[in-house]
Write an enzyme that holds these catalytic residues in place. Structure first.
Site, mmCIF file in Angstrom:
data_model
loop_
_atom_site.group_PDB
_atom_site.id
_atom_site.type_symbol
_atom_site.label_atom_id
_atom_site.label_comp_id
_atom_site.label_asym_id
_atom_site.label_seq_id
_atom_site.Cartn_x
_atom_site.Cartn_y
_atom_site.Cartn_z
ATOM 1 N N LYS A 1 0.839 -1.216 0.000
ATOM 2 C CA LYS A 1 0.000 0.000 0.000
ATOM 3 C C LYS A 1 0.869 1.259 0.000
ATOM 4 C CE LYS A 1 -1.810 1.528 4.076
ATOM 5 N NZ LYS A 1 -1.505 2.926 4.394
ATOM 6 N N ASN A 2 1.850 1.274 0.907
ATOM 7 C CA ASN A 2 2.588 2.527 1.094
ATOM 8 C C ASN A 2 3.646 2.770 0.018
ATOM 9 O OD1 ASN A 2 0.958 3.067 3.209
ATOM 10 N ND2 ASN A 2 2.440 2.529 4.805
ATOM 11 N N CYS B 1 -5.272 12.723 13.015
ATOM 12 C CA CYS B 1 -5.993 11.474 12.781
ATOM 13 C C CYS B 1 -5.907 10.629 14.040
ATOM 14 C CB CYS B 1 -5.472 10.747 11.551
ATOM 15 S SG CYS B 1 -3.993 9.801 11.816
ATOM 16 N N ASP C 1 4.086 0.305 12.178
ATOM 17 C CA ASP C 1 2.936 -0.335 11.525
ATOM 18 C C ASP C 1 2.775 -1.811 11.906
ATOM 19 O OD1 ASP C 1 2.284 2.025 10.320
ATOM 20 O OD2 ASP C 1 3.140 1.524 8.369
ATOM 21 N N ARG D 1 -9.048 -0.456 4.165
ATOM 22 C CA ARG D 1 -8.194 0.603 3.602
ATOM 23 C C ARG D 1 -6.834 0.054 3.214
ATOM 24 N NH1 ARG D 1 -7.913 6.107 6.788
ATOM 25 N NH2 ARG D 1 -6.397 6.296 5.120
HETATM 26 N N1 EPU Z 1 6.018 14.472 11.155
HETATM 27 C C1 EPU Z 1 6.014 15.823 11.427
HETATM 28 N N2 EPU Z 1 6.030 16.702 10.387
HETATM 29 C C2 EPU Z 1 6.024 16.307 9.089
HETATM 30 C C3 EPU Z 1 6.024 14.926 8.796
HETATM 31 C C4 EPU Z 1 6.017 14.034 9.870
HETATM 32 O O1 EPU Z 1 6.003 16.229 12.594
HETATM 33 O O2 EPU Z 1 6.019 17.153 8.191
HETATM 34 C C5 EPU Z 1 6.027 13.497 12.267
HETATM 35 C C6 EPU Z 1 4.734 12.672 12.334
HETATM 36 O O3 EPU Z 1 3.718 13.344 13.058
HETATM 37 C C7 EPU Z 1 5.202 11.406 12.999
HETATM 38 C C8 EPU Z 1 6.629 11.234 12.457
HETATM 39 O O4 EPU Z 1 7.028 12.532 11.990
HETATM 40 O O5 EPU Z 1 5.254 11.572 14.398
HETATM 41 C C9 EPU Z 1 6.776 10.247 11.316
HETATM 42 O O6 EPU Z 1 5.738 10.461 10.363
HETATM 43 P P1 EPU Z 1 5.880 10.128 8.808
HETATM 44 O O7 EPU Z 1 5.807 11.411 8.058
HETATM 45 O O8 EPU Z 1 7.060 9.246 8.582
HETATM 46 O O9 EPU Z 1 4.542 9.306 8.537
HETATM 47 P P2 EPU Z 1 3.724 9.345 7.207
HETATM 48 O O10 EPU Z 1 4.637 9.546 6.075
HETATM 49 O O11 EPU Z 1 2.551 10.237 7.373
HETATM 50 C C10 EPU Z 1 3.947 6.801 6.628
HETATM 51 C C11 EPU Z 1 3.013 5.666 6.393
HETATM 52 C C12 EPU Z 1 2.377 5.245 7.721
HETATM 53 C C13 EPU Z 1 3.494 4.846 8.668
HETATM 54 C C14 EPU Z 1 4.490 6.008 8.846
HETATM 55 C C15 EPU Z 1 5.688 5.658 9.696
HETATM 56 C C16 EPU Z 1 2.285 6.072 4.125
HETATM 57 C C17 EPU Z 1 1.198 6.447 3.186
HETATM 58 N N3 EPU Z 1 1.992 6.075 5.432
HETATM 59 O O12 EPU Z 1 3.150 7.862 7.169
HETATM 60 O O13 EPU Z 1 1.558 4.117 7.424
HETATM 61 O O14 EPU Z 1 2.959 4.512 9.926
HETATM 62 O O15 EPU Z 1 4.975 6.413 7.536
HETATM 63 O O16 EPU Z 1 6.363 4.584 9.178
HETATM 64 O O17 EPU Z 1 3.379 5.728 3.700
HETATM 65 C C18 EPU Z 1 -0.211 2.611 7.785
HETATM 66 O O18 EPU Z 1 0.077 2.084 6.709
HETATM 67 O O19 EPU Z 1 -1.017 2.087 8.605
HETATM 68 C C19 EPU Z 1 0.403 3.881 8.152
HETATM 69 C C20 EPU Z 1 -0.099 4.684 9.100
#
Ligand code: EPU
Length: 421
Positions: A22-23, A119, A309, A401
């Protein structure tokens, strides 16, 4: 609303095929915005989040086709008129919609993307995406709940994000691929999904080095093109890990096909510590669990460490394990929503801030529980597979999802599980 009805107590036996990740699919679908030629992706999983992303891309003006005879193949063409807007109705259902921002800005010089709210698992800001794009010369304002961005041709920059962010790295990687000059992403995410995206971009003509490490170097090019052969999306390591945990909890012997053990080193190490037998080849994993697992402590962190995850699913294993375990969540501030539901099934868990202490119980007892997010749902399904009697998991739209036919795959392995309304 659909529910899952599980009658626990069956061992799992047989083979299961793991779907595309998915990701990885979500950013790679957005990569279609980077070129005028049609992009074909293979191994696209059938998930609600993929459907939402395809709806968003269609709304933007991308032509999307799924081959009738090959449902895992999607062809996307962004050669026509584009309306570079990601509206609130779609972004509020899926935060990964933010992944259109970098490509739209890089190729069309403007984008309006609704600002994702918080979220269930945490506040999840996107400030690092914005900071990086600003460093590349974009003008970005937040107005009326929207990120409104514009730019001439983006310029390469050296960007160090404050923390490691997966979709942040992906957005900046896609933007940098079409920017003028060199971009260096420091503190970049090393997740296999980021690497898979980089490999797709390279096949499209991008010049990228260092993906899979914390420093990615991108030499921007003027134009990207369709890859010579369709890109096959990397197998879903979290789906694979979820099946490994299901076997660890329920017992049995299962072979995962199309699964990459090297993307699951941290999870497999913990399963072995729990007494589970895991063997693997290049694209398969065999898991065998003959006895009650031993409780194991772990701490989530960025790849290659133990993934957030997988935290909920492994916690379900600890709930029925022999002994006590400590689980620390370091990525998201509110990712213990499954705990109260697991407790309804008889689990013994105490949460203190970002740490959960689990005292393994010899048995769980079936009950009605409610899914709160994607991975929480998966942990409840695993607990339901072991619990005595019937477990009903409500609100499984969360599960849909991100898991491709999970109950059908589990049923084929011998689980007593059905979808009911
Ligand atoms: N963060 C910030 N600012 C930003 C970006 C991130 O403060 O601009 C913080 C977030 O709040 C969090 C941490 O940094 O505390 C890491 O977040 P990240 O940005 O890595 O998460 P994401 O990119 O939104 C992806 C996956 C998630 C997975 C996380 C961590 C996708 C579409 N989603 O989310 O997947 O948990 O990386 O590995 O790639 C899932 O599949 O169930 C899922 C939630």
């Amino acid at each position: 609303m659909d529910k899952l009805l599980i009658r626990g107590g069956r061992r799992l036996q047989g083979e299961v095929s793991i779907s595309g990740a998915k990701n990885a699919a979500l950013p790679e679908l957005c990569a279609a915005l980077l070129c005028a030629e049609p992009l074909t992706l293979d191994n696209v999983p059938r998930l609600q989040d993929v459907a939402t992303m395809l709806a968003l891309l269609r709304r933007i003006g991308v032509q999307v086709e799924r081959a009738e005879d090959q449902p895992a193949r999607v062809c996307l063409a962004a050669g026509g008129a584009i309306d570079p807007v990601a509206p609130y109705e779609l972004v509020k259902t899926m935060r990964a919609s933010i992944l259109v921002l970098g490509p739209l800005l890089a190729r069309f010089g403007r984008a309006t993307v609704s600002l994702p709210g918080g979220c269930a698992i945490g506040s999840r800001p996107v400030d690092q995406h914005i900071k990086g794009l600003r460093a590349m010369g974009a003008t970005i304002a937040v107005e009326h709940g929207n990120i409104v961005a514009s730019a001439g041709r983006l310029r390469g920059a050296r960007i160090t994000t404050d923390m490691i962010t997966v979709t942040g790295t992906e957005n900046l990687l896609m933007a940098a691929a079409l920017a003028e000059g060199e971009t260096v992403l420091e503190n970049a995410a090393q997740e296999p999904e980021v690497t898979d995206l980089a490999e797709l971009l390279i096949a499209m003509g991008a010049k990228i080095e260092g993906h899979g490490t914390g420093r990615i170097r991108i030499q921007g090019v003027e134009r990207l093109h369709a890859p010579a052969v369709p890109h096959r999306i990397v197998p879903d390591r979290i789906e694979a890990g979820t099946f490994l945990c299901a076997v660890a909890a329920a017992g049995g012997e299962v072979v995962l096909r199309d699964a990459r053990a090297r993307h699951l080193d941290a999870v497999i190490a913990k399963l072995r510590e729990a007494g589970v037998t895991v063997e693997a080849g290049e694209d398969w994993i065999r898991v065998r669990a003959d006895a009650r697992p031993k409780a194991v402590s772990f701490r989530t962190s960025e790849y290659p460490a133990f993934p957030t995850d997988m935290q909920a699913q492994f916690m379900a294993v600890n709930c029925i394990a022999d002994g006590a375990a400590k689980v620390s969540e370091t990525i998201f501030e509110n990712r213990f929503m499954h705990v109260n539901e697991l407790v309804r099934l008889g689990a013994q868990i105490q949460v203190d801030g970002h740490t959960a202490m689990i005292q393994g119980a010899p048995r769980l007892s079936g009950a009605t529980v409610m899914a709160t997010d994607l991975r929480a749902s998966a942990s409840l399904v695993i607990a339901g597979l072991v619990a005595d009697g019937a477990t009903t998991v409500e609100r499984i739209y969360h599960l849909d999802r991100g898991y491709d036919c999970m109950e059908a795959k589990l049923r084929a392995l011998g689980a007593d599980i059905e979808r009911v309304r």
